[in-house]
Enzyme design. Sequence first.
Site, PDB file in Angstrom:
ATOM      1  N   LYS A 166     -32.777 -51.667 -12.497  1.00 16.31           N
ATOM      2  CA  LYS A 166     -32.655 -51.335 -11.068  1.00 16.31           C
ATOM      3  C   LYS A 166     -31.323 -50.624 -10.792  1.00 16.31           C
ATOM      4  O   LYS A 166     -31.286 -49.592 -10.121  1.00 16.31           O
ATOM      5  CB  LYS A 166     -32.726 -52.625 -10.237  1.00 16.31           C
ATOM      6  CG  LYS A 166     -32.313 -52.451  -8.793  1.00 16.31           C
ATOM      7  CD  LYS A 166     -32.449 -53.735  -8.006  1.00 16.31           C
ATOM      8  CE  LYS A 166     -31.245 -54.644  -8.025  1.00 16.31           C
ATOM      9  NZ  LYS A 166     -30.069 -54.163  -7.263  1.00 16.31           N
ATOM     10  N   ASN A 167     -30.239 -51.194 -11.311  1.00 20.34           N
ATOM     11  CA  ASN A 167     -28.920 -50.673 -10.958  1.00 20.34           C
ATOM     12  C   ASN A 167     -28.590 -49.350 -11.653  1.00 20.34           C
ATOM     13  O   ASN A 167     -27.583 -48.721 -11.328  1.00 20.34           O
ATOM     14  CB  ASN A 167     -27.836 -51.710 -11.262  1.00 20.34           C
ATOM     15  CG  ASN A 167     -27.836 -52.826 -10.231  1.00 20.34           C
ATOM     16  OD1 ASN A 167     -28.583 -52.781  -9.260  1.00 20.34           O
ATOM     17  ND2 ASN A 167     -26.993 -53.833 -10.444  1.00 20.34           N
TER      18      ASN A 167
ATOM     19  N   CYS B  66     -22.473 -58.556   3.892  1.00 18.26           N
ATOM     20  CA  CYS B  66     -23.655 -58.932   3.126  1.00 18.26           C
ATOM     21  C   CYS B  66     -23.419 -60.348   2.661  1.00 18.26           C
ATOM     22  O   CYS B  66     -22.291 -60.833   2.660  1.00 18.26           O
ATOM     23  CB  CYS B  66     -23.885 -57.949   1.985  1.00 18.26           C
ATOM     24  SG  CYS B  66     -23.580 -58.536   0.359  1.00 18.26           S
TER      25      CYS B  66
ATOM     26  N   ARG C 109     -17.805 -56.704   0.877  1.00 17.86           N
ATOM     27  CA  ARG C 109     -18.238 -55.487   0.173  1.00 17.86           C
ATOM     28  C   ARG C 109     -18.000 -54.189   0.951  1.00 17.86           C
ATOM     29  O   ARG C 109     -18.935 -53.484   1.317  1.00 17.86           O
ATOM     30  CB  ARG C 109     -19.708 -55.613  -0.227  1.00 17.86           C
ATOM     31  CG  ARG C 109     -19.938 -56.754  -1.179  1.00 17.86           C
ATOM     32  CD  ARG C 109     -21.378 -56.912  -1.547  1.00 17.86           C
ATOM     33  NE  ARG C 109     -21.762 -56.134  -2.710  1.00 17.86           N
ATOM     34  CZ  ARG C 109     -22.977 -56.138  -3.231  1.00 17.86           C
ATOM     35  NH1 ARG C 109     -23.922 -56.843  -2.677  1.00 17.86           N
ATOM     36  NH2 ARG C 109     -23.252 -55.430  -4.293  1.00 17.86           N
TER      37      ARG C 109
ATOM     38  N   ASP D  61     -23.526 -60.697 -11.991  1.00 21.26           N
ATOM     39  CA  ASP D  61     -24.967 -60.787 -11.733  1.00 21.26           C
ATOM     40  C   ASP D  61     -25.671 -61.808 -12.638  1.00 21.26           C
ATOM     41  O   ASP D  61     -26.866 -62.049 -12.472  1.00 21.26           O
ATOM     42  CB  ASP D  61     -25.631 -59.404 -11.891  1.00 21.26           C
ATOM     43  CG  ASP D  61     -25.337 -58.494 -10.707  1.00 21.26           C
ATOM     44  OD1 ASP D  61     -24.770 -58.976  -9.704  1.00 21.26           O
ATOM     45  OD2 ASP D  61     -25.681 -57.299 -10.780  1.00 21.26           O
TER      46      ASP D  61
ATOM     47  N   ARG E 174     -36.857 -57.666  -4.659  1.00 24.24           N
ATOM     48  CA  ARG E 174     -35.960 -56.512  -4.649  1.00 24.24           C
ATOM     49  C   ARG E 174     -35.554 -56.135  -6.071  1.00 24.24           C
ATOM     50  O   ARG E 174     -35.243 -54.984  -6.335  1.00 24.24           O
ATOM     51  CB  ARG E 174     -34.672 -56.831  -3.868  1.00 24.24           C
ATOM     52  CG  ARG E 174     -34.874 -56.957  -2.380  1.00 24.24           C
ATOM     53  CD  ARG E 174     -33.541 -57.146  -1.709  1.00 24.24           C
ATOM     54  NE  ARG E 174     -32.556 -56.264  -2.324  1.00 24.24           N
ATOM     55  CZ  ARG E 174     -31.257 -56.479  -2.366  1.00 24.24           C
ATOM     56  NH1 ARG E 174     -30.752 -57.552  -1.803  1.00 24.24           N
ATOM     57  NH2 ARG E 174     -30.449 -55.630  -2.941  1.00 24.24           N
TER      58      ARG E 174
HETATM   59  C1  UD1 Z   1     -22.706 -53.291  -8.144  1.00 22.91           C
HETATM   60  C2  UD1 Z   1     -24.091 -53.787  -8.472  1.00 22.91           C
HETATM   61  C3  UD1 Z   1     -24.186 -55.282  -8.228  1.00 22.91           C
HETATM   62  C4  UD1 Z   1     -23.083 -56.019  -8.979  1.00 22.91           C
HETATM   63  C5  UD1 Z   1     -21.712 -55.391  -8.688  1.00 22.91           C
HETATM   64  C6  UD1 Z   1     -20.611 -55.974  -9.547  1.00 22.91           C
HETATM   65  C7  UD1 Z   1     -25.500 -51.858  -8.013  1.00 22.91           C
HETATM   66  C8  UD1 Z   1     -26.517 -51.220  -7.139  1.00 22.91           C
HETATM   67  N1  UD1 Z   1     -25.047 -53.061  -7.644  1.00 22.91           N
HETATM   68  O1  UD1 Z   1     -22.495 -53.540  -6.764  1.00 22.91           O
HETATM   69  O2  UD1 Z   1     -25.470 -55.731  -8.688  1.00 22.91           O
HETATM   70  O3  UD1 Z   1     -23.078 -57.375  -8.569  1.00 22.91           O
HETATM   71  O4  UD1 Z   1     -21.751 -53.980  -8.922  1.00 22.91           O
HETATM   72  O5  UD1 Z   1     -20.915 -55.830 -10.895  1.00 22.91           O
HETATM   73  O6  UD1 Z   1     -25.142 -51.320  -9.048  1.00 22.91           O
HETATM   74  N2  UD1 Z   1     -14.993 -53.118  -3.222  1.00 22.91           N
HETATM   75  C9  UD1 Z   1     -14.113 -52.756  -2.225  1.00 22.91           C
HETATM   76  N3  UD1 Z   1     -14.154 -51.471  -1.725  1.00 22.91           N
HETATM   77  C10 UD1 Z   1     -15.052 -50.558  -2.176  1.00 22.91           C
HETATM   78  C11 UD1 Z   1     -15.944 -50.925  -3.191  1.00 22.91           C
HETATM   79  C12 UD1 Z   1     -15.889 -52.205  -3.704  1.00 22.91           C
HETATM   80  O7  UD1 Z   1     -13.288 -53.558  -1.781  1.00 22.91           O
HETATM   81  O8  UD1 Z   1     -15.045 -49.414  -1.672  1.00 22.91           O
HETATM   82  C13 UD1 Z   1     -14.944 -54.486  -3.791  1.00 22.91           C
HETATM   83  C14 UD1 Z   1     -16.192 -55.301  -3.488  1.00 22.91           C
HETATM   84  O9  UD1 Z   1     -16.123 -55.930  -2.238  1.00 22.91           O
HETATM   85  C15 UD1 Z   1     -16.200 -56.268  -4.639  1.00 22.91           C
HETATM   86  C16 UD1 Z   1     -15.638 -55.446  -5.808  1.00 22.91           C
HETATM   87  O10 UD1 Z   1     -14.936 -54.366  -5.216  1.00 22.91           O
HETATM   88  O11 UD1 Z   1     -15.356 -57.354  -4.403  1.00 22.91           O
HETATM   89  C17 UD1 Z   1     -16.661 -54.898  -6.767  1.00 22.91           C
HETATM   90  O12 UD1 Z   1     -17.721 -54.316  -6.045  1.00 22.91           O
HETATM   91  P1  UD1 Z   1     -18.601 -53.115  -6.611  1.00 22.91           P
HETATM   92  O13 UD1 Z   1     -18.402 -52.961  -8.072  1.00 22.91           O
HETATM   93  O14 UD1 Z   1     -18.386 -51.928  -5.756  1.00 22.91           O
HETATM   94  O15 UD1 Z   1     -20.064 -53.672  -6.354  1.00 22.91           O
HETATM   95  P2  UD1 Z   1     -21.308 -52.791  -6.004  1.00 22.91           P
HETATM   96  O16 UD1 Z   1     -21.126 -51.444  -6.617  1.00 22.91           O
HETATM   97  O17 UD1 Z   1     -21.595 -52.874  -4.549  1.00 22.91           O
END
Ligand code: UD1
Length: 416
Positions: free
Chosen positions: A22-23, A116, A121, A304, A396
Amino acid sequence: MDKLLIEGGAVLRGEVAISGAKNAALPILCAALLSAEPLELSNVPELNDIATMLRLLEEMGVKIQRDGHRVTLDASQISNPVASYERVKTMRASILVLGPLVARCGEARVSLPGGCAIGARPVDQHIKGLQAMGAEVTVEQGYVHAKANRLKGARICTDMVTVTGTENLMLAACLAAGETIIENAAREPEIVDLANCLVAMGARISGAGTDTIRIQGVERLHGAQHRVMPDRIETGTYLCAAAVTGGTVRLTDTSVAYLDAVVDKLLDAGCEITMERDAIRLQAPARLKAVSLRTAPYPAFPTDMQAQFMAMNCVADGVATIRETIFENRFMHVNELLRLGANIQIEGNNAVVRGVERLQGATVMATDLRASASLIVAGLVAQGETLIDRIYHLDRGYEKIEDKLHALGARVRRVR
Ligand code: UD1
């Protein structure tokens, strides 16, 4: 709302095929926005999140043909570079259209994902990176509005390791003028899969899979074919499900290449694991040993998989400490596991799990995707019936989950 009824106690045995990731599929679908020629994808899992992304792309004018796991996307015309709140609120990964839309159309309006269940996030890093590439970004009425004549290559160092942040910037940089360097990039295998697809489309990317990714922008990308990588989290989840029941399973169409941290912990728990070229076999002991872990960006233990390991530890021999370092609120499954008789104490982002002899079935509620998976793992080993409410979260991210569990001998039924 659908529920899942599990009668615990069956030992899982047999073979199931793992679906596409999925990711990886989500950002790869967004890659189609970068080209006026068709992108043909195979091994795209049939999941609600994928359906949401396809609907979102269709709303923008992308023509989509779908035949099971094959999807062809034709983004020759993008009429409406907008991702509405309605779509983004059901799936945060919708933010992945932002980078490609600004790069290709010079403009995008994408709803802010908002809060969320597993934490705040934010998407500040996505925005900061696009600004560094010269985009003018404003946030108005809950929407990110980004504009740029043509993005310019830039050196970007993200404040933290972000998976979709890295992907968004990599997508955007493909069509920017000049070189973009993303430092502190996420190294997840899904990023490498996205880079492989983009390279097949004519992008010039090096360093994907390391913490420094270099992208030489090109004028345009062309059509391509790409097969989505196997889902490492689905693989890990079925390994845990089998392990907790003392079972023996063979998972096919997958790869252990990206599962080192998970496999190491399963070995520590006392499982025997045999790697084949495109398959993995696990044989579990009668009772697992407790395993402590700490989540962190790839290649460390994935957040995850945290909830599923927590469920396994609930009935393991010994005490495990689980530390969550990625998301601030990713222990929501704990209260549900307690309802099944688990012994877990939480202090900040640490959970101490003391293994009990047995769990007892109860009604529990799924709170997010991986929390739902942990309740299945626990339900499979609990005595009696466990009824999991709100399983739309599972749909999902897990393709045909009841069918796959049935194939392994689990007593599972969807209750409508
Ligand atoms: C992706 C995965 C999700 C997984 C996560 C961590 C997808 C679609 N989803 O989510 O399944 O649990 O990686 O491996 O691939 N953050 C910020 N600012 C930003 C972006 C991130 O503060 O602009 C923080 C987030 O709140 C979190 C951390 O960085 O604490 C990591 O998040 P991130 O790697 O971005 O997660 P996702 O990409 O949303």
